[in-house]
Design a protein around this motif. Structure first.
Motif, short mmCIF file in Angstrom:
data_model
loop_
_atom_site.label_atom_id
_atom_site.label_comp_id
_atom_site.label_asym_id
_atom_site.label_seq_id
_atom_site.Cartn_x
_atom_site.Cartn_y
_atom_site.Cartn_z
N LEU A 128 0.85 -1.19 0.00
CA LEU A 128 0.00 0.00 0.00
C LEU A 128 0.88 1.25 0.00
O LEU A 128 1.77 1.38 0.85
CB LEU A 128 -0.89 0.00 1.24
CG LEU A 128 -1.73 1.26 1.50
CD1 LEU A 128 -2.73 1.47 0.37
CD2 LEU A 128 -2.42 1.16 2.84
N GLN A 173 0.87 5.71 -1.26
CA GLN A 173 0.03 6.86 -1.60
C GLN A 173 0.31 7.31 -3.03
O GLN A 173 1.39 7.04 -3.60
CB GLN A 173 0.31 8.00 -0.64
CG GLN A 173 -0.17 7.76 0.78
CD GLN A 173 -0.08 8.99 1.65
OE1 GLN A 173 0.81 9.81 1.47
NE2 GLN A 173 -0.99 9.13 2.60
N ARG A 193 -1.40 -6.72 -15.22
CA ARG A 193 -2.13 -6.37 -14.00
C ARG A 193 -3.61 -6.54 -14.23
O ARG A 193 -4.09 -6.48 -15.36
CB ARG A 193 -1.81 -4.94 -13.57
CG ARG A 193 -2.33 -3.85 -14.51
CD ARG A 193 -1.82 -2.49 -14.05
NE ARG A 193 -2.31 -1.41 -14.90
CZ ARG A 193 -1.93 -0.15 -14.80
NH1 ARG A 193 -1.04 0.22 -13.88
NH2 ARG A 193 -2.44 0.77 -15.61
N ALA A 223 -7.16 -5.16 -12.34
CA ALA A 223 -7.87 -4.40 -11.32
C ALA A 223 -9.23 -5.04 -11.08
O ALA A 223 -9.75 -5.76 -11.95
CB ALA A 223 -8.04 -2.95 -11.78
N THR A 277 -3.87 6.26 -8.44
CA THR A 277 -4.87 5.32 -7.89
C THR A 277 -5.30 4.31 -8.94
O THR A 277 -5.64 3.18 -8.61
CB THR A 277 -6.09 6.09 -7.37
OG1 THR A 277 -6.63 6.91 -8.41
CG2 THR A 277 -5.71 6.98 -6.18
N THR A 334 -3.79 0.74 -9.08
CA THR A 334 -4.18 -0.29 -8.12
C THR A 334 -4.65 -1.54 -8.85
O THR A 334 -5.55 -1.49 -9.69
CB THR A 334 -5.31 0.23 -7.21
OG1 THR A 334 -4.81 1.31 -6.41
CG2 THR A 334 -5.83 -0.87 -6.31
N ALA A 335 -4.01 -2.65 -8.53
CA ALA A 335 -4.32 -3.92 -9.22
C ALA A 335 -3.46 -5.02 -8.62
O ALA A 335 -2.53 -4.74 -7.85
CB ALA A 335 -4.03 -3.80 -10.72
N GLN A 369 -0.30 -7.82 -4.84
CA GLN A 369 -1.26 -6.71 -4.80
C GLN A 369 -0.54 -5.38 -4.65
O GLN A 369 0.31 -5.21 -3.77
CB GLN A 369 -2.23 -6.91 -3.63
CG GLN A 369 -3.21 -5.77 -3.43
CD GLN A 369 -4.25 -5.71 -4.52
OE1 GLN A 369 -4.86 -6.71 -4.89
NE2 GLN A 369 -4.48 -4.50 -5.05
N VAL A 370 -0.93 -4.44 -5.50
CA VAL A 370 -0.46 -3.06 -5.38
C VAL A 370 -1.68 -2.18 -5.17
O VAL A 370 -2.62 -2.21 -5.98
CB VAL A 370 0.29 -2.62 -6.66
CG1 VAL A 370 0.60 -1.13 -6.60
CG2 VAL A 370 1.57 -3.42 -6.82
N THR A 371 -1.67 -1.44 -4.10
CA THR A 371 -2.78 -0.54 -3.80
C THR A 371 -2.25 0.87 -3.63
O THR A 371 -1.34 1.11 -2.83
CB THR A 371 -3.51 -0.97 -2.51
OG1 THR A 371 -3.97 -2.31 -2.64
CG2 THR A 371 -4.70 -0.05 -2.24
N VAL A 372 -2.83 1.78 -4.41
CA VAL A 372 -2.41 3.18 -4.36
C VAL A 372 -3.57 4.00 -3.82
O VAL A 372 -4.64 4.03 -4.43
CB VAL A 372 -1.99 3.69 -5.75
CG1 VAL A 372 -1.47 5.12 -5.65
CG2 VAL A 372 -0.93 2.77 -6.36
N SER A 373 -3.36 4.64 -2.69
CA SER A 373 -4.42 5.44 -2.07
C SER A 373 -4.26 6.91 -2.46
O SER A 373 -3.15 7.38 -2.73
CB SER A 373 -4.38 5.29 -0.56
OG SER A 373 -3.16 5.82 -0.05
#
Length: 121
Positions: free
Chosen positions: A11, A13, A38, A40, A88, A91-92, A116-120
């Motif tokens: 995770l 930003q 990837r 999503a 964001t 994210t995927a 998992q890559v999560t971009v907030s």
């Protein structure tokens, strides 16, 4: 048996950087291209970037050009994906793949299980 194992997801930003790694064990008997795809939530898996065996040829999806860089180290059976200025939309789940030729289609012979890559925001 050929195995691809991804690592480096997590995770972050928006605007941050992240590096993904993929190690190939039990490598194919032929020289292989490596790629990152990837997927999503609710979307189809899409090509992100790929690199030829020699590293002389690389491909990038338009959405990541100028932000992502792919590289490989054949001595370590390793491919890296440096991701900068993450958005964001990045994210995927990211998958590593190995195949006989460099292509943007999903026709690769071997796949990892993904990271998992999560971009907030």
């Amino acid at each position: 048996q050929v195995r691809l194992v991804e690592s480096g997801g997590g995770l972050v930003q928006a605007g941050d950087s992240m590096r993904l790694s993929c190690v190939v064990s039990g490598r194919p008997s032929w020289n292989y291209a490596l790629a990152w795809f990837r997927q999503a939530p609710g979307k189809e898996r899409e090509f992100v970037s790929g690199i030829s065996w020699s590293g002389a040829s690389t491909l990038y999806a338009d959405s990541v050009k100028g932000r992502f860089t792919i590289s490989r180290d054949n001595a370590k059976n390793l491919v890296l994906l440096e991701m900068n200025s993450l958005e964001t939309e990045d994210t995927a789940v990211y998958y590593c793949a190995a195949g006989r030729s460099l292509t943007q289609t999903s026709g690769y012979d071997y796949w990892g299980r993904g990271t998992q890559v999560t971009v907030s925001s």
